[in-house]
Design an enzyme around this catalytic site. Structure first.
Site, PDB file in Angstrom:
ATOM      1  N   PRO A   9      -6.716   2.184  10.995  1.00 22.41           N
ATOM      2  CA  PRO A   9      -6.311   0.790  11.519  1.00 22.41           C
ATOM      3  C   PRO A   9      -4.968   0.466  10.870  1.00 22.41           C
ATOM      4  CG  PRO A   9      -8.488   0.870  10.208  1.00 22.41           C
ATOM      5  CD  PRO A   9      -8.156   2.456  10.674  1.00 22.41           C
ATOM      6  N   ASN A  10      -4.262  -0.068  11.429  1.00 22.36           N
ATOM      7  CA  ASN A  10      -3.156  -0.589  10.945  1.00 22.36           C
ATOM      8  C   ASN A  10      -2.054   0.446  10.694  1.00 22.36           C
ATOM      9  OD1 ASN A  10      -3.944  -3.473  11.036  1.00 22.36           O
ATOM     10  ND2 ASN A  10      -5.486  -2.853   9.455  1.00 22.36           N
ATOM     11  N   ARG A  17       4.135  -3.278   8.025  1.00 23.84           N
ATOM     12  CA  ARG A  17       3.262  -3.810   7.118  1.00 23.84           C
ATOM     13  C   ARG A  17       3.597  -3.481   5.803  1.00 23.84           C
ATOM     14  NH1 ARG A  17      -2.139   0.268   6.660  1.00 23.84           N
ATOM     15  NH2 ARG A  17      -2.972  -1.634   5.588  1.00 23.84           N
ATOM     16  N   TYR A  22       3.942   0.521   1.654  1.00 22.58           N
ATOM     17  CA  TYR A  22       3.631   1.538   2.271  1.00 22.58           C
ATOM     18  C   TYR A  22       5.093   2.056   2.933  1.00 22.58           C
ATOM     19  CZ  TYR A  22      -1.233   0.259   2.657  1.00 22.58           C
ATOM     20  OH  TYR A  22      -2.382  -0.206   2.269  1.00 22.58           O
ATOM     21  N   ASN A  73      -6.249   9.940   7.753  1.00 24.18           N
ATOM     22  CA  ASN A  73      -5.865   8.872   6.909  1.00 24.18           C
ATOM     23  C   ASN A  73      -6.580   7.951   7.350  1.00 24.18           C
ATOM     24  OD1 ASN A  73      -5.355   6.720   5.563  1.00 24.18           O
ATOM     25  ND2 ASN A  73      -3.058   6.857   5.606  1.00 24.18           N
ATOM     26  N   ALA A  76      -8.291   1.517   6.084  1.00 21.87           N
ATOM     27  CA  ALA A  76      -9.263   0.698   5.588  1.00 21.87           C
ATOM     28  C   ALA A  76     -10.813   1.228   5.773  1.00 21.87           C
ATOM     29  CB  ALA A  76      -9.207  -0.838   6.031  1.00 21.87           C
ATOM     30  N   HIS A  79     -12.960   3.044   3.205  1.00 22.89           N
ATOM     31  CA  HIS A  79     -13.852   2.078   2.025  1.00 22.89           C
ATOM     32  C   HIS A  79     -15.041   1.679   2.631  1.00 22.89           C
ATOM     33  CE1 HIS A  79      -9.909   2.761   0.119  1.00 22.89           C
ATOM     34  NE2 HIS A  79      -9.409   1.927   1.029  1.00 22.89           N
ATOM     35  N   ASP A  86     -19.676  11.154   8.511  1.00 27.74           N
ATOM     36  CA  ASP A  86     -20.905  11.729   8.989  1.00 27.74           C
ATOM     37  C   ASP A  86     -20.426  12.781  10.273  1.00 27.74           C
ATOM     38  OD1 ASP A  86     -22.889  10.807   7.639  1.00 27.74           O
ATOM     39  OD2 ASP A  86     -23.715   9.242   8.984  1.00 27.74           O
ATOM     40  N   GLU A  97      -8.157  14.648   3.431  1.00 27.86           N
ATOM     41  CA  GLU A  97      -8.130  13.224   3.359  1.00 27.86           C
ATOM     42  C   GLU A  97      -6.762  12.758   2.853  1.00 27.86           C
ATOM     43  OE1 GLU A  97     -10.712  11.381   0.405  1.00 27.86           O
ATOM     44  OE2 GLU A  97     -10.294   9.325   1.131  1.00 27.86           O
ATOM     45  N   HIS A  99      -3.793   9.452   1.562  1.00 31.89           N
ATOM     46  CA  HIS A  99      -3.568   8.301   1.854  1.00 31.89           C
ATOM     47  C   HIS A  99      -1.909   8.004   1.288  1.00 31.89           C
ATOM     48  CE1 HIS A  99      -7.737   6.918   2.037  1.00 31.89           C
ATOM     49  NE2 HIS A  99      -7.992   7.937   1.510  1.00 31.89           N
ATOM     50  N   ARG A 106      -4.919   0.503  -7.214  1.00 32.35           N
ATOM     51  CA  ARG A 106      -4.706  -0.709  -6.288  1.00 32.35           C
ATOM     52  C   ARG A 106      -6.345  -1.545  -6.619  1.00 32.35           C
ATOM     53  NH1 ARG A 106      -2.876   0.211  -0.495  1.00 32.35           N
ATOM     54  NH2 ARG A 106      -2.786  -1.982  -0.653  1.00 32.35           N
ATOM     55  N   ARG A 110     -10.469  -0.268  -3.206  1.00 36.55           N
ATOM     56  CA  ARG A 110     -10.048   0.827  -2.644  1.00 36.55           C
ATOM     57  C   ARG A 110     -10.126   2.083  -3.577  1.00 36.55           C
ATOM     58  NH1 ARG A 110      -6.432  -1.599   1.171  1.00 36.55           N
ATOM     59  NH2 ARG A 110      -6.013  -3.498   0.724  1.00 36.55           N
TER      60      ARG A 110
HETATM   61  C1  DQA Z   1      -4.305   3.427   3.244  1.00 34.60           C
HETATM   62  C2  DQA Z   1      -4.903   2.797   1.858  1.00 34.60           C
HETATM   63  C3  DQA Z   1      -6.113   1.917   2.372  1.00 34.60           C
HETATM   64  O1  DQA Z   1      -6.831   1.379   1.103  1.00 34.60           O
HETATM   65  C4  DQA Z   1      -5.651   0.951   3.214  1.00 34.60           C
HETATM   66  O2  DQA Z   1      -6.623   0.228   3.985  1.00 34.60           O
HETATM   67  C5  DQA Z   1      -4.769   1.435   4.364  1.00 34.60           C
HETATM   68  C6  DQA Z   1      -3.982   2.543   4.160  1.00 34.60           C
HETATM   69  C7  DQA Z   1      -3.055   4.182   2.366  1.00 34.60           C
HETATM   70  O3  DQA Z   1      -2.639   5.194   3.266  1.00 34.60           O
HETATM   71  O4  DQA Z   1      -2.727   4.007   1.519  1.00 34.60           O
HETATM   72  O5  DQA Z   1      -4.789   1.091   5.390  1.00 34.60           O
HETATM   73  O6  DQA Z   1      -5.160   4.460   3.485  1.00 34.60           O
END
Ligand code: DQA
Length: 140
Positions: A9-10, A17, A22, A73, A76, A79, A86, A97, A99, A106, A110
């Site tokens: 998401p996002n 954002r 980012y 990635n 959110a 967390h 699963d 993974e 980020h 942070r 997180r």
């Molecule tokens: C993120 C870190 C997460 O805590 C956050 O919710 C994101 C982006 C990162 O790429 O740094 O949406 O995964």
């Protein structure tokens, strides 16, 4: 080698954002970057982004016997989600993974990742280069 690159998401809002966290590059720039890395290392890839946990779970399940590696990635959902780790465990596909930001420096919430324990490697705080490192890790 066929890789599935999943963004949660996002991440479609990259460039808009919180650019101080980012960066100013967009999701489309990230797609271009991943494409360049995959071409360089000779990997086929598919890019997937969703704001919905269930869609991400469906995509991971559909990857069973179709992909050799996953770069995720979870944003959110890192967390909060039990369903995503699963699903990764269920399909047994080596998963890295990623980020963009350094989640260890942070907010406290997180610092907890439910996804890390089921991944073969985690990269954080390296921006787009983290995706490159993840792809190269899986290709190796
Ligand atoms: C993120 C870190 C997460 O805590 C956050 O919710 C994101 C982006 C990162 O790429 O740094 O949406 O995964």
């Amino acid at each position: 080698m066929k890789l599935l690159i999943i963004n949660g998401p996002n991440l479609n809002m990259l460039g808009i954002r919180e650019p101080e966290i980012y960066g100013r590059e967009t999701y489309s720039d990230l797609c271009d970057y991943v494409g360049e890395v995959c071409e360089r290392v000779g990997a086929e890839y598919e890019m997937f982004q969703s704001n919905h946990e269930g869609d991400i779970v469906d995509k991971i399940q559909a990857a069973y016997k179709c992909f050799d590696g996953i770069v995720i990635n979870p944003a959110a959902y890192t967390h909060t989600s039990v369903a995503i780790p699963d699903a990764i465990k269920a399909v047994g596909i080596p998963t890295v993974e990623v980020h963009l930001s350094d989640i260890t420096k942070r907010e406290d919430f997180r610092k907890v990742s439910y996804v890390s324990p089921v991944c073969v490697h985690t990269v954080y705080g390296k921006g787009f280069a983290g995706y490159g490192e993840a792809i190269e890790y899986l290709v190796r």
